[in-house]
Design an enzyme around this catalytic site. Sequence first.
Site, mmCIF file in Angstrom:
data_model
loop_
_atom_site.group_PDB
_atom_site.id
_atom_site.type_symbol
_atom_site.label_atom_id
_atom_site.label_comp_id
_atom_site.label_asym_id
_atom_site.label_seq_id
_atom_site.Cartn_x
_atom_site.Cartn_y
_atom_site.Cartn_z
ATOM 1 N N LYS A 1 41.341 50.341 38.319
ATOM 2 C CA LYS A 1 42.234 49.196 38.482
ATOM 3 C C LYS A 1 43.688 49.628 38.693
ATOM 4 O O LYS A 1 44.442 48.973 39.403
ATOM 5 C CB LYS A 1 42.153 48.275 37.260
ATOM 6 N N GLU B 1 49.586 44.251 31.921
ATOM 7 C CA GLU B 1 50.270 43.425 32.896
ATOM 8 C C GLU B 1 51.007 42.301 32.184
ATOM 9 O O GLU B 1 50.630 41.899 31.072
ATOM 10 C CB GLU B 1 49.283 42.796 33.888
ATOM 11 N N HIS C 1 37.503 34.485 30.164
ATOM 12 C CA HIS C 1 37.708 35.307 31.356
ATOM 13 C C HIS C 1 36.445 35.440 32.205
ATOM 14 O O HIS C 1 36.381 36.292 33.088
ATOM 15 C CB HIS C 1 38.229 36.704 30.985
ATOM 16 N N ARG D 1 31.727 45.153 45.983
ATOM 17 C CA ARG D 1 30.284 44.924 45.926
ATOM 18 C C ARG D 1 30.005 43.476 46.295
ATOM 19 O O ARG D 1 30.915 42.675 46.470
ATOM 20 C CB ARG D 1 29.757 45.181 44.504
#
Length: 344
Positions: free
Chosen positions: A155, A239, A274, A331
């Site tokens: 990431k 973040e 999430h 994917r």
Amino acid sequence: MLLCVAGVGRGGLGLLAVKRACILARSAHSSPQNLEYRPIKKVMVANRGEIAIRVFRACTELGIRTVAVYSEEDRGQMHRQKADEAYLIGKGLPPVAAYLHIPDIIKVAKENGVDAIHPGYGFLSERSDFAQACGDAGVRFIGPSPETVRKMGDKVEARSLAISAGVPVVPGTDAPICSVDEARVFSETHGFPIIFKAAYGGGGRGMRVVKEYEELEENYHRAYSEALTAFGNGALFIEKFIEKPRHIEVQILGDKYGNIIHLYERDCSIQRRHQKVVEIAPAAELDPRLRDRLTSDSVKLAKQVGYENAGTVEFLVDKRGKHYFIEVNSRLQVEHTVTEEVTE
């Protein structure tokens, strides 16, 4: 507009992918690249259940022979019955471990003349070592290149690539953090709320929102533990947390000639812990100019990494309509069926 509960859809994988692939192939004839053409006559799906059956259906429509693999516990499962051939893998292993056993899968493929392996989603679909093992064995991996899978699976590196491509990202750390002290420094610079995210995984695991200083240390350790358990690596990055955003994802397709197209967006803002619960396509009340920016940035990033096959670029959109890249799923996704319903 199509509204669909995540994971549900009647559309077939094959027709959408094949139609778009034909468009890409036709547009590629003027490309200077000269790639060897090797027809695919037999495809294995290194997966089970619904996704394996959908791939088998697409292959059957194209006259391609199909191969299933199954664990001992899955002897009676439908995907085994729907394939032309089926072989046991991971003898003596638990079900999940069986489908993660790369040597057995490659062995079955080589012994039975498999031309290409489709990973489906989950299991080995985002493992660059599996994509590499397929290539090393002379079997095509139906997905991005091993290097692209590796880059997009990291990431932090994906953020860096987005920045290089000129795609906006949420303010965050440039590398995985190694201690709670680094988290404190970030929070002092950017303020709260912030969010911890697993550096080498997704799906909502290893994610913790921190709204005040007193919660920082506890949530750091919880996020680290969750990431370590889920992905075998507890590395985290941080973040700035965007409050009450819209979550918009863009479907992309790429070929081996460098051609990239998008198939517009899906709104997956309705989530629980999430995890996406509802997918809506096209996204309701989305400013056309914002839609153009989202799709353009998705194609731009895909070209930056030389993306091949199907993938999804995900963004957050804040209350002011500003969008931020968050990740690429390199994917097939469960929710691809939603896009199929509005693009066929």
